[in-house]
Design an enzyme around this catalytic site. Structure first.
Site, PDB file in Angstrom:
ATOM      1  N   ASP A  57       0.793  -1.176  -0.076  1.00  0.00           N
ATOM      2  CA  ASP A  57       0.215   0.018   0.006  1.00  0.00           C
ATOM      3  C   ASP A  57       0.720   1.269   0.027  1.00  0.00           C
ATOM      4  OD1 ASP A  57      -2.023  -1.841   0.178  1.00  0.00           O
ATOM      5  OD2 ASP A  57      -2.550  -1.293   2.237  1.00  0.00           O
TER       6      ASP A  57
ATOM      7  N   LYS B 116      -6.938  -4.349  -3.019  1.00  0.00           N
ATOM      8  CA  LYS B 116      -7.600  -4.859  -1.742  1.00  0.00           C
ATOM      9  C   LYS B 116      -8.518  -3.965  -1.064  1.00  0.00           C
ATOM     10  CE  LYS B 116      -3.772  -4.669   1.219  1.00  0.00           C
ATOM     11  NZ  LYS B 116      -4.263  -3.777   2.414  1.00  0.00           N
TER      12      LYS B 116
ATOM     13  N   CYS C  95      -2.034  -2.539   8.363  1.00  0.00           N
ATOM     14  CA  CYS C  95      -2.090  -3.647   6.954  1.00  0.00           C
ATOM     15  C   CYS C  95      -0.670  -4.475   7.073  1.00  0.00           C
ATOM     16  CB  CYS C  95      -1.972  -3.017   5.738  1.00  0.00           C
ATOM     17  SG  CYS C  95      -3.638  -2.148   5.306  1.00  0.00           S
TER      18      CYS C  95
END
Length: 282
Positions: free
Chosen positions: A105, A166, A199
């Site tokens: 990310d 995602k 995450c």
């Protein structure tokens, strides 16, 4: 067109160590579902840092045998989860042939919010460059890219094995597990990106739960809050995850100055990584 009928539960006996407990799983359940069922039944009694072997009791042989490849539950059966002893002498070792990089990310919309984002972009780019030189697969996630943008332009994703969107915080999705299954020798995951306490943390915990060894690159991961980052890294280190640095990772992967790619890796780390505020506690 008729709708599919309800999924029929199949009784199974789950054996672990000296324990045996009856349970039920949906017909057609495979390896992953069965492992998760063992974890839900036995919980803290199972050391998630170990790799496991699933076995089924064979009436023909009168003993447990290794679960056949592609096995799914179709009838009442007796299953056993066998923890495999980890070789402590190899703990933390890295080699290009058994390593995959996870880039999590690193997206444009996070730039103004994440502490020292420019520094972790710089270090992340070094890692991606090193992966290309050493032939290490790279898996890249992007959290809701429609709203948060793509991976920042400074990071060259050329040659990445996969770049996927995602919404789940963890990177461990079915398509990622399928990609890892295509690399049968993989043992170690080098993980970096944002945010450390969300995450990165959830990805790391999911990976060790599946038997992988996880290395988090401390100088290539951050959060909006340095306190969140600090406590996440401390928590993860206590679970057996290795918290390390980019230079340590790259040099460990070549291991020897006589390695044919050593000079190329040396050129990447010739200038030290940024000594940013990531070292501060709060």
């Amino acid at each position: 067109m008729m709708a599919d009928g309800p999924v029929v539960p199949v009784p199974v006996l789950l054996c672990f160590s000296a324990f045996s407990r009856p349970a039920a799983v949906p017909a057609g359940s495979g390896y992953e579902v069965l492992v998760q069922k063992f974890l839900s039944v036995y919980g803290a009694q199972i050391d998630v840092h170990r790799k496991f072997l699933l076995q089924i009791f064979s009436e023909e042989w009168g003993q447990f045998i290794d679960l056949p490849k592609g096995f799914t539950v179709s009838e009442k059966c007796k299953l056993r989860l066998v923890p495999l002893q980890k070789d402590i002498t190899t703990l933390g070792n890295l080699s290009p042939a058994t390593t995959v990089f996870f880039c999590c990310d690193m997206q444009e919309r996070f730039r103004p919010a994440i502490k020292y984002f420019g520094d972790i972009i710089s270090v992340g780019q070094r890692l991606l460059q090193g992966a290309r030189i050493l032939g290490i697969p790279v898996i890249v996630s992007e959290q809701y890219p429609k709203g948060l943008g793509s991976t920042v332009q400074e990071m060259d994703l050329t040659g990445a094995k996969m770049v996927f969107p995602k919404t789940k915080f963890s990177m461990v999705l079915p398509e990622v597990e399928a990609a890892l299954a295509e690399i049968p020798a993989v043992r170690s995951i080098v993980l970096f990106g944002v945010e450390t306490h969300v995450c990165i943390q959830q990805t790391a915990l999911d990976l060790i739960g599946r038997g992988f060894e996880v290395h988090i690159v401390a100088d290539a991961t951050s959060s909006r809050s340095m306190m969140d980052r600090m406590f996440a890294l401390e928590r993860l280190a206590r679970t057996g995850i290795i918290v390390t640095t980019s230079e340590s990772i790259l040099l460990q992967l070549v291991a020897d100055k006589e390695h044919p790619k050593f000079k190329e890796i040396q050129n990447i780390i010739k200038a030290s990584a940024p000594e940013s505020g990531l070292l501060s506690k709060v």
